[in-house]
Design a protein around this motif. Sequence first.
Motif, short mmCIF file in Angstrom:
data_model
loop_
_atom_site.label_atom_id
_atom_site.label_comp_id
_atom_site.label_asym_id
_atom_site.label_seq_id
_atom_site.Cartn_x
_atom_site.Cartn_y
_atom_site.Cartn_z
N ASP A 87 0.81 -1.22 0.00
CA ASP A 87 0.00 0.00 0.00
C ASP A 87 0.85 1.27 0.00
O ASP A 87 0.34 2.36 0.27
CB ASP A 87 -0.97 0.01 1.18
CG ASP A 87 -0.26 0.01 2.53
OD1 ASP A 87 0.98 -0.07 2.56
OD2 ASP A 87 -0.97 0.10 3.55
N THR A 88 2.11 1.16 -0.33
CA THR A 88 2.99 2.33 -0.31
C THR A 88 2.55 3.42 -1.29
O THR A 88 2.82 4.59 -1.06
CB THR A 88 4.45 1.95 -0.61
OG1 THR A 88 4.51 1.29 -1.87
CG2 THR A 88 5.01 1.05 0.47
N TYR A 90 -0.22 4.62 -1.68
CA TYR A 90 -1.20 5.49 -1.04
C TYR A 90 -0.58 6.33 0.08
O TYR A 90 -1.24 7.19 0.64
CB TYR A 90 -2.34 4.67 -0.44
CG TYR A 90 -2.98 3.73 -1.43
CD1 TYR A 90 -3.52 4.19 -2.62
CD2 TYR A 90 -3.04 2.37 -1.17
CE1 TYR A 90 -4.10 3.33 -3.53
CE2 TYR A 90 -3.63 1.50 -2.07
CZ TYR A 90 -4.16 1.98 -3.25
OH TYR A 90 -4.73 1.12 -4.14
N LYS A 91 0.68 6.07 0.40
CA LYS A 91 1.29 6.74 1.54
C LYS A 91 2.52 7.58 1.19
O LYS A 91 2.93 8.41 1.97
CB LYS A 91 1.71 5.70 2.59
CG LYS A 91 0.55 4.93 3.15
CD LYS A 91 1.02 3.87 4.11
CE LYS A 91 -0.14 3.08 4.66
NZ LYS A 91 0.27 2.01 5.53
N GLY A 92 3.11 7.33 0.04
CA GLY A 92 4.37 7.96 -0.30
C GLY A 92 4.27 9.46 -0.55
O GLY A 92 3.22 9.99 -0.92
N CYS A 93 5.36 10.13 -0.35
CA CYS A 93 5.48 11.56 -0.60
C CYS A 93 5.67 11.81 -2.09
O CYS A 93 6.41 11.09 -2.76
CB CYS A 93 6.68 12.11 0.18
SG CYS A 93 7.08 13.82 -0.21
N ASP A 101 3.76 14.51 6.05
CA ASP A 101 2.42 14.27 6.55
C ASP A 101 1.74 15.60 6.82
O ASP A 101 2.28 16.66 6.51
CB ASP A 101 2.44 13.36 7.79
CG ASP A 101 3.32 13.89 8.91
OD1 ASP A 101 3.44 15.13 9.06
OD2 ASP A 101 3.89 13.07 9.64
N HIS A 109 2.44 18.44 -0.96
CA HIS A 109 1.67 17.49 -0.15
C HIS A 109 0.16 17.56 -0.40
O HIS A 109 -0.47 16.54 -0.68
CB HIS A 109 1.96 17.69 1.34
CG HIS A 109 1.19 16.77 2.22
ND1 HIS A 109 1.56 15.46 2.41
CD2 HIS A 109 0.05 16.95 2.94
CE1 HIS A 109 0.69 14.88 3.23
NE2 HIS A 109 -0.23 15.76 3.56
N LYS A 113 -1.84 14.66 -2.36
CA LYS A 113 -2.80 13.89 -1.56
C LYS A 113 -4.08 13.67 -2.37
O LYS A 113 -4.63 12.57 -2.39
CB LYS A 113 -3.10 14.62 -0.26
CG LYS A 113 -4.05 13.90 0.66
CD LYS A 113 -4.17 14.58 2.01
CE LYS A 113 -4.72 15.96 1.87
NZ LYS A 113 -5.03 16.63 3.14
N ARG A 116 -3.34 11.07 -5.09
CA ARG A 116 -3.31 9.72 -4.49
C ARG A 116 -4.72 9.21 -4.22
O ARG A 116 -5.02 8.04 -4.47
CB ARG A 116 -2.51 9.72 -3.19
CG ARG A 116 -1.03 9.54 -3.35
CD ARG A 116 -0.37 9.17 -2.04
NE ARG A 116 -0.93 9.88 -0.90
CZ ARG A 116 -0.29 10.77 -0.17
NH1 ARG A 116 0.96 11.06 -0.45
NH2 ARG A 116 -0.86 11.38 0.85
N ASN A 117 -5.58 10.07 -3.72
CA ASN A 117 -6.96 9.66 -3.44
C ASN A 117 -7.70 9.31 -4.72
O ASN A 117 -8.43 8.32 -4.76
CB ASN A 117 -7.70 10.76 -2.66
CG ASN A 117 -7.20 10.90 -1.24
OD1 ASN A 117 -6.59 9.99 -0.68
ND2 ASN A 117 -7.42 12.07 -0.66
N LYS A 120 -6.45 5.97 -5.89
CA LYS A 120 -7.02 4.89 -5.07
C LYS A 120 -8.42 4.55 -5.55
O LYS A 120 -8.76 3.38 -5.71
CB LYS A 120 -7.03 5.30 -3.60
CG LYS A 120 -7.43 4.20 -2.65
CD LYS A 120 -7.24 4.66 -1.22
CE LYS A 120 -7.19 3.49 -0.28
NZ LYS A 120 -8.31 3.11 0.40
#
Length: 144
Positions: A87-88, A90-93, A101, A109, A113, A116-117, A120
């Motif tokens: 799941d990286t 969805y979490k990576g910078c 974060d 960021h 974000k 990424r959403n 997903k």
Amino acid sequence: MFSKACEYGIKASIFIALNSHQEQRVSLKAIAKEIASPEAFTAKILQDLARHNIINSVKGAHGGFEIVKSQISSIKLEEIVRAIDGDTIYKGCGLGLHTCDESHPCPVHDKFKDIRNDLKVMLETTNLEELALGVKSGASFLKI
């Protein structure tokens, strides 16, 4: 955005789904050739997909790789990505920083974000059947 292994895994899954839709199994050699991937690397990827019950590996004279035809439409891209890359994604910078974060954001960021959403959602709502049928119809291609 995806690792090379994940790219090959998605392509291989689409190719296997396309053939399984026609009730045909495909060999490692045929898959590797179709997705332009080294056989040994492809074998490792296919092992991961089989271990996660995305594809089936059938041994023997008439063996090869397949997906149960009735399951092709229920397999989402998200399952393939998670099987290979976890799941990286969805979490990576977006800039590759180790710490990024809400409390310590990188310059992109907030915008990344959202991307990424959206990614997903796309991965969770796209299934192998629609991709395989797109290739079959000529609307999309696995290789040039």
